[in-house]
Design a protein around this motif. Structure first.
Motif, PDB file in Angstrom:
ATOM      1  N   GLN A   1      -7.979  -1.443   1.330  1.00 28.27           N
ATOM      2  CA  GLN A   1      -7.371  -0.165   0.993  1.00 28.27           C
ATOM      3  C   GLN A   1      -7.742   0.054  -0.459  1.00 28.27           C
ATOM      4  OE1 GLN A   1      -3.564  -1.503   2.503  1.00 28.27           O
ATOM      5  NE2 GLN A   1      -3.530   0.299   3.824  1.00 28.27           N
ATOM      6  N   LEU A   2      -8.328   1.216  -0.755  1.00 27.40           N
ATOM      7  CA  LEU A   2      -8.959   1.439  -2.049  1.00 27.40           C
ATOM      8  C   LEU A   2      -8.456   2.723  -2.689  1.00 27.40           C
ATOM      9  CD1 LEU A   2     -11.271   0.393  -3.953  1.00 27.40           C
ATOM     10  CD2 LEU A   2     -12.814   1.873  -2.645  1.00 27.40           C
ATOM     11  N   TRP A   3      -8.085   2.600  -3.961  1.00 27.45           N
ATOM     12  CA  TRP A   3      -7.668   3.750  -4.762  1.00 27.45           C
ATOM     13  C   TRP A   3      -8.597   3.892  -5.957  1.00 27.45           C
ATOM     14  CZ3 TRP A   3      -4.284   0.376  -2.580  1.00 27.45           C
ATOM     15  CH2 TRP A   3      -3.257   0.906  -1.800  1.00 27.45           C
ATOM     16  N   ARG A   4      -8.911   5.122  -6.291  1.00 22.39           N
ATOM     17  CA  ARG A   4      -9.575   5.439  -7.556  1.00 22.39           C
ATOM     18  C   ARG A   4      -8.467   5.863  -8.500  1.00 22.39           C
ATOM     19  NH1 ARG A   4     -14.625   4.941 -10.064  1.00 22.39           N
ATOM     20  NH2 ARG A   4     -14.869   6.644 -11.519  1.00 22.39           N
TER      21      ARG A   4
ATOM     22  N   TRP B   1      -0.359   6.764  -6.492  1.00 20.44           N
ATOM     23  CA  TRP B   1      -1.735   7.262  -6.607  1.00 20.44           C
ATOM     24  C   TRP B   1      -2.227   8.065  -5.409  1.00 20.44           C
ATOM     25  CZ3 TRP B   1      -2.714   1.472  -7.413  1.00 20.44           C
ATOM     26  CH2 TRP B   1      -2.305   1.095  -8.697  1.00 20.44           C
TER      27      TRP B   1
ATOM     28  N   ALA C   1       0.710   4.070  -2.748  1.00 17.15           N
ATOM     29  CA  ALA C   1       0.420   5.455  -2.352  1.00 17.15           C
ATOM     30  C   ALA C   1       1.401   6.411  -3.011  1.00 17.15           C
ATOM     31  CB  ALA C   1       0.466   5.588  -0.836  1.00 17.15           C
TER      32      ALA C   1
ATOM     33  N   ALA D   1       0.826  -1.210   0.000  1.00 17.61           N
ATOM     34  CA  ALA D   1       0.000   0.000   0.000  1.00 17.61           C
ATOM     35  C   ALA D   1       0.862   1.263   0.000  1.00 17.61           C
ATOM     36  CB  ALA D   1      -0.950  -0.002   1.201  1.00 17.61           C
TER      37      ALA D   1
ATOM     38  N   PRO E   1      -4.539   5.692   0.151  1.00 13.90           N
ATOM     39  CA  PRO E   1      -5.776   4.969  -0.118  1.00 13.90           C
ATOM     40  C   PRO E   1      -6.864   5.356   0.871  1.00 13.90           C
ATOM     41  CG  PRO E   1      -4.328   3.588   1.173  1.00 13.90           C
ATOM     42  CD  PRO E   1      -3.562   4.861   0.864  1.00 13.90           C
TER      43      PRO E   1
ATOM     44  N   TRP F   1     -10.902   1.143 -10.203  1.00 10.91           N
ATOM     45  CA  TRP F   1     -10.611   0.980  -8.789  1.00 10.91           C
ATOM     46  C   TRP F   1      -9.546  -0.092  -8.593  1.00 10.91           C
ATOM     47  CZ3 TRP F   1     -13.086   4.250  -5.528  1.00 10.91           C
ATOM     48  CH2 TRP F   1     -14.235   4.871  -6.006  1.00 10.91           C
TER      49      TRP F   1
ATOM     50  N   ALA G   1      -8.108  -2.314  -5.262  1.00 13.55           N
ATOM     51  CA  ALA G   1      -8.329  -2.616  -3.847  1.00 13.55           C
ATOM     52  C   ALA G   1      -7.326  -3.668  -3.388  1.00 13.55           C
ATOM     53  CB  ALA G   1      -9.749  -3.130  -3.634  1.00 13.55           C
TER      54      ALA G   1
END
Length: 122
Positions: free
Chosen positions: A89-92, A53, A50, A46, A56, A97, A99
């Motif tokens: 943990q989620l990113w657009r 992107w 990060a 993550a 998260p 997406w 995850a």
């Protein structure tokens, strides 16, 4: 797998066309019975993501699981994630997406899973 291998798998998933279902789900690592060890591996990945992107969103999936249990139709891959992963943990990333989560089925070992999808979370 090493951190570099995890990143390479995620890059590969993101480069591939989606199947009809609109998502790719991958098991990146089996972390053994130690939740702390598996969580440390997820956090390292993550942190690397990060850097690409931004931070998260930490999303608990218990309410989605409850809705799923009450018969609400939860779209894939979110139904699969909420039945095996407590939080993600989620990113657009653009219109998609990514995850990361720790899955555990019964007494099985923890598994670091990644999902890349064009399906918006419900």
């Amino acid at each position: 797998m090493t951190l570099a291998q995890h990143l390479a798998v995620l890059d590969l998933l993101r480069a591939r066309a989606f199947p009809q279902e609109g998502y790719h789900l991958a098991e990146l690592a089996v972390g053994g019975p130690s939740e702390e060890q598996a969580e440390a591996e997820r956090e390292a990945l993550a942190l690397a993501l990060a850097g690409r992107w931004g931070p998260p969103a930490l999303v608990g999936l218990s309410s989605m699981l409850a809705r799923h249990g009450e018969g609400e139709a939860i779209p894939r891959p979110w139904d699969l994630l909420c039945t095996s992963v407590a939080d993600i943990q989620l990113w657009r990333v653009g219109d998609r997406w990514v995850a990361l989560g720790l899955a555990r089925w019964g007494e099985a070992e923890f598994r670091l899973v990644a999902c890349h999808t064009e399906v918006d979370p419900p």
